[in-house]
Design a protein around this motif. Structure first.
Motif, mmCIF file in Angstrom:
data_model
loop_
_atom_site.group_PDB
_atom_site.id
_atom_site.type_symbol
_atom_site.label_atom_id
_atom_site.label_comp_id
_atom_site.label_asym_id
_atom_site.label_seq_id
_atom_site.Cartn_x
_atom_site.Cartn_y
_atom_site.Cartn_z
ATOM 1 N N LEU A 154 0.704 -1.340 -0.189
ATOM 2 C CA LEU A 154 -0.047 -0.368 0.270
ATOM 3 C C LEU A 154 1.171 1.175 0.443
ATOM 4 C CD1 LEU A 154 -2.677 -0.890 2.399
ATOM 5 C CD2 LEU A 154 -2.951 -1.126 -0.374
ATOM 6 N N PHE A 155 2.115 1.430 0.601
ATOM 7 C CA PHE A 155 3.040 2.632 1.152
ATOM 8 C C PHE A 155 3.459 2.672 -0.572
ATOM 9 C CE2 PHE A 155 6.884 4.568 1.369
ATOM 10 C CZ PHE A 155 6.385 5.813 2.705
ATOM 11 N N PHE A 156 3.892 1.617 -1.418
ATOM 12 C CA PHE A 156 4.675 2.039 -2.690
ATOM 13 C C PHE A 156 3.431 2.277 -2.751
ATOM 14 C CE2 PHE A 156 8.214 0.064 -0.291
ATOM 15 C CZ PHE A 156 8.355 0.730 -0.338
ATOM 16 N N THR A 157 2.290 1.913 -3.471
ATOM 17 C CA THR A 157 1.491 2.005 -4.441
ATOM 18 C C THR A 157 1.378 3.589 -4.015
ATOM 19 O OG1 THR A 157 0.748 -0.210 -4.171
ATOM 20 C CG2 THR A 157 -1.126 1.297 -4.622
ATOM 21 N N ILE A 158 0.350 3.476 -3.084
ATOM 22 C CA ILE A 158 0.632 5.172 -2.799
ATOM 23 C C ILE A 158 1.345 6.200 -3.483
ATOM 24 C CG2 ILE A 158 0.134 7.205 -1.055
ATOM 25 C CD1 ILE A 158 -1.607 4.537 0.910
ATOM 26 N N ALA A 162 -3.985 9.570 2.659
ATOM 27 C CA ALA A 162 -3.517 8.724 1.559
ATOM 28 C C ALA A 162 -2.974 7.279 3.214
ATOM 29 C CB ALA A 162 -3.127 8.243 0.367
ATOM 30 N N LEU A 163 -1.605 7.699 3.247
ATOM 31 C CA LEU A 163 -0.993 6.960 4.315
ATOM 32 C C LEU A 163 -1.867 6.541 5.813
ATOM 33 C CD1 LEU A 163 2.726 7.634 3.516
ATOM 34 C CD2 LEU A 163 1.702 6.172 2.959
ATOM 35 N N ARG A 164 -2.122 8.122 5.683
ATOM 36 C CA ARG A 164 -3.227 7.438 6.955
ATOM 37 C C ARG A 164 -4.223 6.850 7.275
ATOM 38 N NH1 ARG A 164 -2.519 11.913 11.832
ATOM 39 N NH2 ARG A 164 -4.899 10.872 11.978
ATOM 40 N N ALA A 189 -2.211 2.670 3.816
ATOM 41 C CA ALA A 189 -1.376 1.529 5.046
ATOM 42 C C ALA A 189 -1.189 1.845 6.321
ATOM 43 C CB ALA A 189 -0.302 2.748 4.473
ATOM 44 N N PHE A 190 -1.594 2.720 7.168
ATOM 45 C CA PHE A 190 -1.412 2.982 8.347
ATOM 46 C C PHE A 190 -2.306 3.810 9.218
ATOM 47 C CE2 PHE A 190 2.908 4.240 6.981
ATOM 48 C CZ PHE A 190 3.612 3.152 6.934
#
Length: 186
Positions: free
Chosen positions: A93-97, A150-152, A155-156
């Motif tokens: 998810l991190f790398f996609t975002i 998006a990360l919050r 991904a996290f």
């Protein structure tokens, strides 16, 4: 006393609560600044030498390298108390975002070069200045807003999911425990 402890202790009390409340955003911005300098060094090293005629390729290469550094720093520092996903899912998810963020950051440069054909008429000094403004001001601001949200969100997603692993005594750490964790104590 750690460097972070010293910095936080120098913040006046009314603002210290704000700093502790928005610690993720502040850490995210510090990581972003660090990776921006890294990205900038790689981008200009490539775009002023071997990829002089291909600045978008140079931007994508520098963006990917900065993204790898960003994942490590954000996971281990900015969002260390967040989680809720298995590491491989979180990384995907991190790398996609972040990949979407690299495209967003490269978009202003792409438009200037491919829609307006800016490189054909500009001097080297003008190119360096315009590349900086398009990449590192406009592109990074757009990317940063998107990535933080998006990360919050994806991904996290779970706040305090790693609280116990980070040294907290409970799933919902007290403000004092959270402050200690954020200051690097466990």
């Amino acid at each position: 006393m750690s460097l972070v402890d010293q910095a936080v202790s120098r913040v006046p009390q009314p603002f210290r609560d704000v700093v502790l409340r928005h610690h993720e955003l502040i850490k995210f911005a510090i990581v972003g600044g660090t990776t921006m300098v890294f990205d900038l060094a790689i981008f200009y090293s490539l775009s002023l030498t071997i990829l002089e005629q291909k600045p978008v390729v140079a931007k994508i290469i520098s963006g990917v390298m900065a993204t790898i550094l960003s994942y490590i720093l954000n996971r281990e520092w900015s969002f260390k108390n967040r989680g809720g996903r298995e590491r491989h899912h979180e990384a995907l998810l991190f790398f996609t975002i972040s990949g979407i963020g690299v495209v967003i950051a490269a978009a202003p440069l792409f438009i200037a070069n491919n829609v307006f054909d800016f490189r054909s008429t500009a001097s080297l000094t003008t190119l360096v200045i315009v590349d900086f403004i398009l990449n590192y001001v406009i592109g990074n601001v757009l990317q940063m807003v998107f990535r933080f949200w998006a990360l919050r969100r994806f991904a996290f997603p779970e706040e305090n999911a790693r609280g116990a692993a980070a040294g907290s005594t409970g799933f919902d750490p007290t403000p004092e425990e959270l402050a200690e964790e954020e200051l690097g104590h466990s």
